[in-house]
Design an enzyme around this catalytic site. Sequence first.
Site, PDB file in Angstrom:
ATOM      1  CG  ASP A  93       1.719  -7.560  -5.636  1.00 58.90           C
ATOM      2  OD1 ASP A  93       1.243  -7.201  -4.548  1.00 58.90           O
ATOM      3  OD2 ASP A  93       1.148  -8.369  -6.387  1.00 58.90           O
ATOM      4  CD  GLU A 123      -2.747  -1.358  -0.017  1.00 62.54           C
ATOM      5  OE1 GLU A 123      -2.904  -0.386  -0.783  1.00 62.54           O
ATOM      6  OE2 GLU A 123      -3.234  -2.483  -0.252  1.00 62.54           O
TER       7      GLU A 123
END
Length: 648
Positions: A560, A497
């Site tokens: 990711d 995030e």
Amino acid sequence: MRINKIIGGAGDLALDTKPTDYKDNLYLAVNGAWQDSAQIPADKSSAGASVDLELEIEKNLMQEFHDFSENDDQIDNPELLQAVKLYRVANNSETSQMVQNNSLLKDIDRIKALKSLADLNKNMAELDKDNFPLPLSIFVEADMKNTAKNVAYIGATDLFLPDKSYYEADNQFGQRLLAKYLGVATRLLQKLGYNPDDAKTTIQKAATFDKTLVPIVKSSEEWAEYTKIYNPYDFADFTKKSESLDLQNFVTGEINDHPEKVIVVEPRFLDNVDKLINDASFENIKAWMIVRYVMGNAEMVSEEFRQIYGEFRLARSGAKELPSRVKFAYHLTSKMFDEVVGVYYGRKYFGEKAKADVTKMIQQMIAIYKQRLSDNDWLSEATKKQAIVKLDKIVLKVGYPDKVEDIYRKLTVDESATLYDNMIRLNRILTQDNLAEYTRPVDRTKWLMPGHMVNACYDSSRNDITFPAAILQAPFYSLKQTSSENYGGIGATIAHEISHAFDNNGAQFDEYGNMHDWWTKEDYAKFKQLTQQMIDQFQGIVYAGGKVNGKLVVSENIADVGGMRCAIEAAKLEPDYDPKQFFIQWAKSWRFKATQEYNEDLLATDVHAPQPMRANVMSQDLNEFYDAFDVKPGDGMWLEPDKRVVIW
């Protein structure tokens, strides 16, 4: 790279679950036995780590709602009491269908009463405020270039099916799904009293209008470029974009103001609005509005209508059966009162010790990210400085909000009324409240996700990251897991995030969430080059009988791999660091099995790569993976060093 032929969809993986070495396929080495034996729940379209957690939360909260509904004297929270009332109403399938049908028919009559395009223009604002489907819509959100102020955004409708790719001539699943949609809509109209010929004619007209939208509306790939929804128009110029629609009356009737500008989300739609909406297409638009309204509200009308509409849901998802009535009632309630339920869940199930531990982990991750930015070898000092300023300003939202938003005090449920009438009224209140935001200051304390949701997010316009209580537990996080396991699970999610602040979308927003260019020209050119490498790495990988769209999933892939790099650096600082545990936990968190229909849906619409690939391909990009499992050239997981994508 041999990974392309090793990874497949749920069916493909199930065919090859013999013992697998980590060197050849990390995902199958960790999850192969699970993949072989896992059963997708009959009323679900997938199984996996997140789904298992969702099922546990569902079980606990459904029991709580059942107990509350039996005795609501024990509820000391007025907003939660209203949620329980809605649950009771929704769980009651015995209300007279005639009564509920009459309510729906009265609303359909408002559409049928429109005699001309001029009539539509006159009533368009009121219809939109009452949530009737229209080709254009309006919503209020922070101005992406001045997030201290709210502004009106003009949106366009979507299609009957999830994405325009479903309408391509060679998409057989799309053809079957459209036929199911139209068949279900026909049956619902007949249940409402339409004779077969009228129902057929209405459906044909609606389908004709839907088809005209296909070349015009955005694809999922286009929606993935979030910043391209920002297309400001001077209001005077905007109102001149159509001769068919009274755009000025539409906007001013919604927000009770004459704005200086509006933001157009789909400019291609606006450029073609008169080709789509005119006197010749008016009857088709009316039919389309009726079909969309009936399909959008069918589940609220009666159990019979829910079952009929559910045939389309099952065809789309591949699930074997619909959720039970009680599950339907729970999920409807937890969606309508999501923040109320989330705060209740967080307070009961999320401990302060866990919150403190996770907050510490987030702060540590931000510190490591800051160091990685400082050590970056392709960014200039000017861009590094601005990136670190943005990092320092990220707001953390962990667990659940301290209080629910004021709007929930306005959501009252009348248990003597039908579910349909309650839902129409509640949704009208929510729509009116959003429109009223136009005159309010931006509320930066809002949470985008409730506490009981198994997910996490980054909000580019607020520069904040949200970690609901629900995801802050095993297998993603547990005080019982080793530090490397926690970093391979929730640690990588946290850093994921954070990385969204610097993905291809987030990188265009500053520390206050304002969209503007804070990069040097040379740095951004290099960033775009690296982004293209990430697109190329995933483009065309075969999965579930289809192929991955690298452009659609690029932002999540950047997050990711950036998150993994940051998380493993954090894990290295712990005395019990074990890289094998890190990567095994990473792979375990992505175990996933889905129906073929759901896999096709995800490939067409989801901005995330298929979960087995998130486990494998991202690991291939980290040098630590090769050292941990002694991966060599010729092994299935080997990727040449110059092909490994390094951005953050």
